[in-house]
Design an enzyme around this catalytic site. Structure first.
Site, PDB file in Angstrom:
ATOM      1  CB  SER A 102       5.711   4.582 -10.152  1.00 29.55           C
ATOM      2  OG  SER A 102       5.977   3.373 -10.802  1.00 29.55           O
ATOM      3  CG  ASP A 228       5.374  -1.668  -5.118  1.00 30.79           C
ATOM      4  OD1 ASP A 228       5.019  -2.297  -6.123  1.00 30.79           O
ATOM      5  OD2 ASP A 228       5.702  -0.473  -5.137  1.00 30.79           O
ATOM      6  CG  HIS A 256       3.368   0.171  -7.939  1.00 33.54           C
ATOM      7  ND1 HIS A 256       4.664   0.481  -7.605  1.00 33.54           N
ATOM      8  CD2 HIS A 256       3.094   0.881  -9.070  1.00 33.54           C
ATOM      9  CE1 HIS A 256       5.159   1.324  -8.488  1.00 33.54           C
ATOM     10  NE2 HIS A 256       4.219   1.588  -9.378  1.00 33.54           N
TER      11      HIS A 256
END
Length: 283
Positions: A102, A228, A256
């Site tokens: 991320s 995601d 995610h």
């Protein structure tokens, strides 16, 4: 958790710990927005260590037990990348396999761009290019980012559990007992919403890296789930397409998160990339 070592880096202090044989190939794990080093599950770190890596995970600035910045301080993702390079300096590591998830993927990309001699291989997970080229979160995911700060410990834990549940993909059942234990550990170790906001501001202010990524000559793996909602899969596809020779590992049903079911697959892919890179350097 007991006390962990700290290192001076780029004018701040970073909390870190390590796994595996110090003689192993160095691998640096970089966490995402507002997360702490414990987000990298110990079992995941041990899997990497079992493949011959000496693994370091750390708290980014303004998160966990690393330095918290003053109220008016602003900083960039480039400065956070410099923090990570400073940690390598403090640990006497010339170059490492750099793995980011991320926001950590944003930072890992910047390390490869700004400090290419410090990166043996790059793995960018559930991440993207930032700026005008970034495919935006869904409204549901954006609402999670903008949730007001909870007032009590239980409300903080509840928000953490809700976020984990909503960001998981359909291929990963929600394990309430496991996730509650991890969220409670994070809330009790360090709760710092002001740092979350400053990190989010750094992400928002970051320009696109897409054109620069075409300059990379670092062996690269891009890992993304096709479900995601926070950093949609199109972002991973853009990054993989931009970096010459990059491999895209797109995982069905993953959101995610890097869930337990994919750990062996992801660790194998990281180890394969390292082995191929080592063979190419020897040749």
């Amino acid at each position: 958790m007991g006390p962990m070592p700290r290192a001076e880096s780029n004018g701040i202090e970073l909390e870190y710990d390590t796994f595996g044989d110090p003689a192993g190939s160095p691998l640096l794990l970089i966490g995402g927005l507002g997360t702490q080093l414990i987000t990298w599950d110990e079992e995941f770190c041990e899997l990497l260590a079992g493949r011959g890596f000496h693994v370091t995970r750390f708290d980014n600035r303004d998160a966990g037990l690393s330095s918290w910045m003053a109220g008016g301080d602003e900083y960039t993702l480039d400065e956070m990348a410099a923090d990570a390079v400073g940690l390598l300096d403090a640990l006497g590591i010339r170059a490492a396999h750099v793995v980011g998830a991320s926001m950590g993927g944003f930072i890992a990309q910047l390390i490869a761009l700004d400090h290419p001699d410090r990166v043996l291989t790059l793995t960018s997970m559930i991440s993207g290019p930032n700026g005008r080229d970034q495919v935006q979160p869904t409204p549901k995911a954006m609402a999670l980012l903008l949730t007001p700060v909870p007032a009590t410990r239980e409300e903080r834990v509840d928000l953490g559990l809700r976020s984990k549940k909503e960001l998981l993909g359909p291929g990963d059942p929600f394990n309430a007992r496991y996730e509650r234990a991890r969220v409670e550990m994070a809330v009790d170790r360090a709760y710092h919403p002001a740092g979350f906001v400053r990190q989010l501001q750094a992400i928002t202010a970051a320009p696109s890296r897409l054109s620069r990524l075409a300059e990379l000559r670092v062996p690269t793996l891009v890992v993304h789930g096709d479900a995601d909602i926070l950093v949609p899969v199109e972002n991973g596809r853009l990054v993989a397409a931009a970096i010459p020779g990059a491999r895209l590992l797109e995982i069905p049903g993953m959101g995610h998160d890097v869930p337990r079911r994919v750990w062996p697959q992801v660790v194998d892919a990281i180890a394969d990339l390292a082995r191929q890179s080592s063979a190419a350097r020897r040749a």
